[in-house]
Design a protein around this motif. Structure first.
Motif, PDB file in Angstrom:
ATOM      1  N   THR A  68       0.840  -1.212   0.000  1.00  0.00           N
ATOM      2  CA  THR A  68       0.000   0.000   0.000  1.00  0.00           C
ATOM      3  C   THR A  68       0.869   1.253   0.000  1.00  0.00           C
ATOM      4  N   LEU A  69       2.157   1.055  -0.276  1.00  0.00           N
ATOM      5  CA  LEU A  69       3.129   2.153  -0.231  1.00  0.00           C
ATOM      6  C   LEU A  69       2.723   3.320  -1.114  1.00  0.00           C
ATOM      7  N   HIS A  70       2.172   3.028  -2.290  1.00  0.00           N
ATOM      8  CA  HIS A  70       1.818   4.102  -3.228  1.00  0.00           C
ATOM      9  C   HIS A  70       0.693   4.989  -2.700  1.00  0.00           C
ATOM     10  N   ARG A  71      -0.088   4.457  -1.753  1.00  0.00           N
ATOM     11  CA  ARG A  71      -1.132   5.287  -1.145  1.00  0.00           C
ATOM     12  C   ARG A  71      -0.626   6.025   0.095  1.00  0.00           C
ATOM     13  N   GLU A  72       0.344   5.447   0.789  1.00  0.00           N
ATOM     14  CA  GLU A  72       0.811   6.024   2.057  1.00  0.00           C
ATOM     15  C   GLU A  72       1.957   7.011   1.890  1.00  0.00           C
ATOM     16  N   ALA A  73       2.826   6.791   0.895  1.00  0.00           N
ATOM     17  CA  ALA A  73       3.977   7.682   0.706  1.00  0.00           C
ATOM     18  C   ALA A  73       3.569   9.134   0.420  1.00  0.00           C
ATOM     19  N   PRO A  74       2.567   9.382  -0.432  1.00  0.00           N
ATOM     20  CA  PRO A  74       2.178  10.783  -0.670  1.00  0.00           C
ATOM     21  C   PRO A  74       1.725  11.501   0.600  1.00  0.00           C
ATOM     22  N   GLU A  75       1.130  10.761   1.544  1.00  0.00           N
ATOM     23  CA  GLU A  75       0.741  11.378   2.816  1.00  0.00           C
ATOM     24  C   GLU A  75       1.977  11.821   3.594  1.00  0.00           C
ATOM     25  N   LEU A  76       2.999  10.954   3.635  1.00  0.00           N
ATOM     26  CA  LEU A  76       4.247  11.310   4.320  1.00  0.00           C
ATOM     27  C   LEU A  76       4.936  12.479   3.627  1.00  0.00           C
ATOM     28  N   GLY A  87      14.059   0.333  -1.414  1.00  0.00           N
ATOM     29  CA  GLY A  87      13.165  -0.696  -1.907  1.00  0.00           C
ATOM     30  C   GLY A  87      13.588  -2.112  -1.569  1.00  0.00           C
ATOM     31  N   PRO A  88      12.667  -3.051  -1.747  1.00  0.00           N
ATOM     32  CA  PRO A  88      12.925  -4.450  -1.423  1.00  0.00           C
ATOM     33  C   PRO A  88      13.537  -5.199  -2.596  1.00  0.00           C
ATOM     34  N   PRO A  89      14.289  -6.271  -2.329  1.00  0.00           N
ATOM     35  CA  PRO A  89      14.670  -7.169  -3.407  1.00  0.00           C
ATOM     36  C   PRO A  89      13.611  -8.245  -3.611  1.00  0.00           C
ATOM     37  N   ARG A  90      13.356  -8.574  -4.854  1.00  0.00           N
ATOM     38  CA  ARG A  90      12.590  -9.777  -5.227  1.00  0.00           C
ATOM     39  C   ARG A  90      11.154  -9.822  -4.716  1.00  0.00           C
ATOM     40  N   VAL A  91      10.566  -8.725  -4.358  1.00  0.00           N
ATOM     41  CA  VAL A  91       9.157  -8.719  -3.950  1.00  0.00           C
ATOM     42  C   VAL A  91       8.411  -7.835  -4.943  1.00  0.00           C
ATOM     43  N   ALA A  92       7.851  -8.455  -5.973  1.00  0.00           N
ATOM     44  CA  ALA A  92       7.310  -7.699  -7.103  1.00  0.00           C
ATOM     45  C   ALA A  92       6.171  -6.774  -6.678  1.00  0.00           C
ATOM     46  N   ALA A  93       5.289  -7.237  -5.781  1.00  0.00           N
ATOM     47  CA  ALA A  93       4.155  -6.398  -5.384  1.00  0.00           C
ATOM     48  C   ALA A  93       4.631  -5.137  -4.673  1.00  0.00           C
ATOM     49  N   LEU A  94       5.644  -5.275  -3.812  1.00  0.00           N
ATOM     50  CA  LEU A  94       6.197  -4.115  -3.120  1.00  0.00           C
ATOM     51  C   LEU A  94       6.888  -3.176  -4.105  1.00  0.00           C
ATOM     52  N   MET A  95       7.604  -3.742  -5.067  1.00  0.00           N
ATOM     53  CA  MET A  95       8.293  -2.901  -6.064  1.00  0.00           C
ATOM     54  C   MET A  95       7.296  -2.112  -6.898  1.00  0.00           C
ATOM     55  N   ARG A  96       6.230  -2.784  -7.313  1.00  0.00           N
ATOM     56  CA  ARG A  96       5.208  -2.081  -8.107  1.00  0.00           C
ATOM     57  C   ARG A  96       4.616  -0.927  -7.311  1.00  0.00           C
ATOM     58  N   SER A  97       4.360  -1.162  -6.033  1.00  0.00           N
ATOM     59  CA  SER A  97       3.802  -0.115  -5.189  1.00  0.00           C
ATOM     60  C   SER A  97       4.784   1.049  -5.052  1.00  0.00           C
ATOM     61  N   ALA A  98       6.087   0.729  -4.871  1.00  0.00           N
ATOM     62  CA  ALA A  98       7.104   1.784  -4.762  1.00  0.00           C
ATOM     63  C   ALA A  98       7.200   2.589  -6.058  1.00  0.00           C
ATOM     64  N   LEU A  99       7.110   1.907  -7.198  1.00  0.00           N
ATOM     65  CA  LEU A  99       7.188   2.605  -8.489  1.00  0.00           C
ATOM     66  C   LEU A  99       5.979   3.520  -8.695  1.00  0.00           C
ATOM     67  N   LEU A 100       4.821   3.079  -8.255  1.00  0.00           N
ATOM     68  CA  LEU A 100       3.626   3.916  -8.392  1.00  0.00           C
ATOM     69  C   LEU A 100       3.672   5.118  -7.455  1.00  0.00           C
ATOM     70  N   ALA A 101       4.449   4.993  -6.373  1.00  0.00           N
ATOM     71  CA  ALA A 101       4.594   6.118  -5.437  1.00  0.00           C
ATOM     72  C   ALA A 101       5.605   7.144  -5.925  1.00  0.00           C
ATOM     73  N   ALA A 102       6.591   6.705  -6.700  1.00  0.00           N
ATOM     74  CA  ALA A 102       7.787   7.517  -6.974  1.00  0.00           C
ATOM     75  C   ALA A 102       7.624   8.476  -8.148  1.00  0.00           C
ATOM     76  N   ARG A 127       8.454  -0.128 -17.047  1.00  0.00           N
ATOM     77  CA  ARG A 127       7.571   0.088 -18.211  1.00  0.00           C
ATOM     78  C   ARG A 127       6.105  -0.108 -17.825  1.00  0.00           C
ATOM     79  N   GLU A 128       5.828  -1.124 -17.005  1.00  0.00           N
ATOM     80  CA  GLU A 128       4.445  -1.350 -16.552  1.00  0.00           C
ATOM     81  C   GLU A 128       3.951  -0.170 -15.715  1.00  0.00           C
ATOM     82  N   ALA A 129       4.805   0.337 -14.826  1.00  0.00           N
ATOM     83  CA  ALA A 129       4.409   1.461 -13.969  1.00  0.00           C
ATOM     84  C   ALA A 129       4.108   2.699 -14.803  1.00  0.00           C
ATOM     85  N   ARG A 130       4.835   2.873 -15.909  1.00  0.00           N
ATOM     86  CA  ARG A 130       4.629   4.062 -16.742  1.00  0.00           C
ATOM     87  C   ARG A 130       3.293   4.060 -17.468  1.00  0.00           C
TER      88      ARG A 130
END
Length: 212
Positions: A68-76, A87-102, A127-130
């Motif tokens: 849920t990082l992409h929803r919480e980071a903008p608040e911070l 970011g995390p290694p090898r955790v695709a869901a977390l990486m996608r969330s970080a990319l959507l936040a960044a 590319r997917e995040a874009r």
């Protein structure tokens, strides 16, 4: 600006670069929050070691290893000039969330063909995040780099033709980073005029010039 340091390959120096980017910006007067999105919690460990050493807090470190990082980071970000995500290694869901936040994704790589191959999946995620965040900027960062070696030069030349491009600043393979980390310090706190400190200053300045 929200900057995420990401690579699915472990051991490329994401945490070291995230901490030093946050610290360098903080020492110039910026309000910085570092989000530790790695379940291993290395940045949190560093922050706790710093507290045990009685050192002043340079920036806040928040553990947020969830998708849920992409929803919480903008608040911070409302209470900070910049957010840095380790970011995390090898955790695709977390990486996608970080990319959507960044606004900016930094992909640290070492001068090795193996790192280049390991980055392919990371680039697919960018590319997917874009699709959802077309304004997302991205750069490679050459880290732990012996600058005069043939493989370092070849890696830099290969990445020069890539999208994303590679930062001009490279970070050397230096024991100063490990020595500083053991006591919860950053390299500019142990020797402000060291090559490591100068590289970090150049790195932070170059990243700061990239418009999100």
């Amino acid at each position: 600006m929200i900057v995420a340091l990401l690579n699915q390959k472990g051991g490329v120096g994401k945490t070291t670069l995230a901490l030093h980017l946050a610290g360098q910006w903080a020492r110039t007067g910026k309000r910085i929050t570092l989000i530790d999105a790695d379940p291993q919690g290395s940045a949190l460990d560093w922050s706790q070691q710093r507290a045990r050493e009685g050192l002043p807090r340079l920036f806040g470190v928040v553990g947020l290893a969830r998708d849920t990082l992409h929803r919480e980071a903008p608040e911070l970000a409302r209470d900070a000039d910049h957010i840095v995500i380790d970011g995390p290694p090898r955790v695709a869901a977390l990486m996608r969330s970080a990319l959507l936040a960044a606004n900016l994704a930094l992909v640290p790589v070492q001068p090795s063909p193996f790192d280049g191959w390991a980055s392919a999946e990371m680039l697919t995620l960018i590319r997917e995040a874009r699709i959802y965040r077309p304004e997302l900027a991205a750069r490679f960062v050459l880290n732990r780099c012996a600058t005069r070696t043939v493989i370092a030069r070849e890696t830099a030349e290969t990445l020069a033709d890539h999208d994303p491009p590679v930062l001009v600043t490279t970070i050397g393979q230096r024991v100063a980073f490990a020595d500083a980390a053991q006591s919860g310090r950053l390299v500019f706190e142990t020797d402000e005029d060291s090559p490591a400190s100068r590289e970090i200053a150049a790195f932070a300045a170059e990243v700061g010039r990239i418009a999100p």
